[in-house]
Scaffold this motif. Structure first.
Motif, short mmCIF file in Angstrom:
data_model
loop_
_atom_site.label_atom_id
_atom_site.label_comp_id
_atom_site.label_asym_id
_atom_site.label_seq_id
_atom_site.Cartn_x
_atom_site.Cartn_y
_atom_site.Cartn_z
N VAL A 45 39.95 28.25 49.21
CA VAL A 45 39.52 28.26 47.81
C VAL A 45 38.79 29.56 47.42
O VAL A 45 38.93 30.04 46.29
N MET A 46 38.07 30.17 48.37
CA MET A 46 37.33 31.40 48.00
C MET A 46 38.30 32.53 47.65
O MET A 46 38.08 33.27 46.70
N LEU A 82 50.42 33.36 38.79
CA LEU A 82 49.45 32.87 37.80
C LEU A 82 49.22 33.91 36.72
O LEU A 82 49.25 33.61 35.52
N ALA A 83 48.97 35.15 37.15
CA ALA A 83 48.70 36.22 36.18
C ALA A 83 49.97 36.52 35.39
O ALA A 83 49.92 36.68 34.15
N ASP A 84 51.10 36.57 36.07
CA ASP A 84 52.36 36.89 35.39
C ASP A 84 52.70 35.86 34.32
O ASP A 84 53.34 36.17 33.32
N PHE A 138 40.77 35.96 43.45
CA PHE A 138 41.96 36.42 42.73
C PHE A 138 41.80 36.16 41.23
O PHE A 138 42.08 37.04 40.40
N CYS A 139 41.34 34.97 40.88
CA CYS A 139 41.21 34.62 39.45
C CYS A 139 40.21 35.54 38.76
O CYS A 139 40.47 36.05 37.66
N ILE A 140 39.05 35.73 39.39
CA ILE A 140 38.03 36.59 38.76
C ILE A 140 38.60 38.00 38.58
O ILE A 140 38.47 38.60 37.50
N ASP A 141 39.23 38.54 39.62
CA ASP A 141 39.79 39.90 39.54
C ASP A 141 40.81 40.02 38.41
O ASP A 141 41.01 41.09 37.84
N ASN A 142 41.49 38.90 38.11
CA ASN A 142 42.55 38.92 37.09
C ASN A 142 42.10 38.33 35.76
O ASN A 142 42.94 37.96 34.93
N ASN A 143 40.77 38.19 35.59
CA ASN A 143 40.19 37.70 34.32
C ASN A 143 40.68 36.32 33.94
O ASN A 143 40.91 36.02 32.76
N ILE A 144 40.86 35.48 34.95
CA ILE A 144 41.30 34.10 34.70
C ILE A 144 40.12 33.16 34.97
O ILE A 144 39.50 33.22 36.04
N LEU A 158 31.31 37.64 39.97
CA LEU A 158 31.34 37.48 38.50
C LEU A 158 30.51 38.54 37.78
O LEU A 158 30.74 38.80 36.59
N ALA A 159 29.56 39.13 38.49
CA ALA A 159 28.61 40.05 37.83
C ALA A 159 29.30 41.14 36.99
O ALA A 159 28.92 41.36 35.84
N PRO A 160 30.34 41.81 37.53
CA PRO A 160 31.00 42.82 36.69
C PRO A 160 32.00 42.25 35.69
O PRO A 160 32.70 43.01 35.02
N LYS A 161 32.11 40.93 35.61
CA LYS A 161 33.10 40.29 34.71
C LYS A 161 32.39 39.28 33.81
O LYS A 161 32.58 38.06 33.94
#
Ligand SMILES: NC(=O)C1=CN([C@@H]2O[C@H](COP(=O)(O)OP(=O)(O)OC[C@H]3O[C@@H](n4cnc5c(N)ncnc54)[C@H](O)[C@@H]3O)[C@@H](O)[C@H]2O)C=CC1
Ligand SMILES: O=C(O)C1=N[C@H](C(=O)O)C[C@H](O)C1
Length: 266
Positions: A78-79, A61-63, A84-90, A111-114
């Motif tokens: 799903v969690m 996804l990120a690539d 993964f999505c949050i960590d990769n800014n998706i 989400l707090a740090p993003k």
């Protein structure tokens, strides 16, 4: 399909003058995922850059430069996908069920740090289902008795449906706000489950039947009259306008959003 370095928001491509949103689908080979793939491919302003299913590598996804993921997988996975999505800014548009208050709180913490990343969790993307919930909330204070019946195809993994749980909670909130006592019920259960599941004081019954897709009834009763609200999704295409709306809007809605009713002005 485009590629970009992981952990960076990719530069958007354009369709005419409008920017194109790069979309990845999680659960792409499932009943809903297949329909989302079709809908994204049919939309001029969206580009399908990644299709991921069980056993595939999430880093794909990120690539691929995914900006928005649509997740229709399973409650037990799903969690990890959202993390993964949050960590990769998706950004993440989630239709998968299985969310309770504790899961929502965990996502809010992630989400707090993003502050730029958005997650939309929608128990139902169908306009009719959302209207049913709204009408049920409106009507709740006029009827002492209320029951929810959800009816689905027999391959559904969970019961009761996410929609039924949300509907029951919204009705319960409306009843509390109106100062109503619990619904009258003098029955003692001869067999466990005969009166359905208790969701915030509202009985919820789940039917699984070949030939069905996704259906819900809310039954309300008072002296001498009843009101029945019913919604039927006969085809998974019914969820697609809501899914695409969420994909288009999520970039402007950072943080956690539950339900798409606000996106529709409901
Ligand atoms: N919010 C809404 O409007 C709707 C929500 N749903 C919900 O969506 C979810 C999926 O429903 P269906 O498509 O009917 O199920 P399905 O079983 O047809 O599809 C799920 C797909 O996810 C894949 N999968 C499993 N683990 C995975 C992982 N770790 N990574 C990527 N893919 C994985 C499976 O292989 C399968 O292809 C359910 O929770 C269902 O209740 C379904 C319809 C509408
Ligand atoms: O699994 C399904 O099919 C559906 N799941 C969602 C739910 O559990 O509420 C939405 C819709 O009812 C279809």
């Amino acid at each position: 399909m485009t590629t970009s370095a992981p952990n960076q928001q990719p530069a958007p491509t354009t369709q005419g003058d409008a920017p194109v949103i790069n979309v990845g689908v999680l659960g792409a080979r499932g009943r809903m995922g297949t329909e989302v793939v079709k809908a994204v491919n049919d939309a001029d302003d969206l580009e399908l850059v990644a299709m991921v299913d069980e056993g595939d590598w999430l880093f794909g996804l990120a690539d691929a430069g995914t900006q928005v993921v649509v997740d229709f997988t399973r409650p037990d996975v799903v969690m990890d996908n959202i993390r993964f999505c949050i960590d990769n800014n998706i950004h993440c548009v989630v239709g998968t069920t299985g969310f309770d208050e504790s899961r929502l709180a965990t996502i809010a913490e992630w989400l707090a740090p993003k502050p730029e990343v958005g997650v939309i969790i929608a128990p139902n993307f169908g306009i009719g289902a959302l209207l049913l919930m709204k009408f049920a909330q409106e009507a709740a204070r006029f009827f002492p008795s209320v029951e929810v019946i959800e009816l689905h195809h027999p391959n559904k993994v969970d019961a009761p449906s996410g929609t039924a749980v949300r509907t029951a909670r919204l009705i319960a909130e409306a009843r509390r706000a109106a100062g109503m006592p619990p619904a009258p019920d003098a029955t003692s259960e001869g067999l466990a489950g005969a009166r359905g599941a208790d969701v915030d004081g509202v009985p919820v019954h789940a039917v699984r039947l070949a030939g069905l897709v996704a259906h819900q009834e809310v039954l309300m009763g008072t002296s001498g009259e009843t009101l029945t609200l019913r919604h039927d999704s006969y085809d998974r295409a019914s969820f697609m306008p809501g899914v695409l709306l969420a994909v288009r809007e999520i970039g402007g809605r950072p943080g956690l959003t539950v339900g798409i009713e606000h996106l529709l002005g409901l």
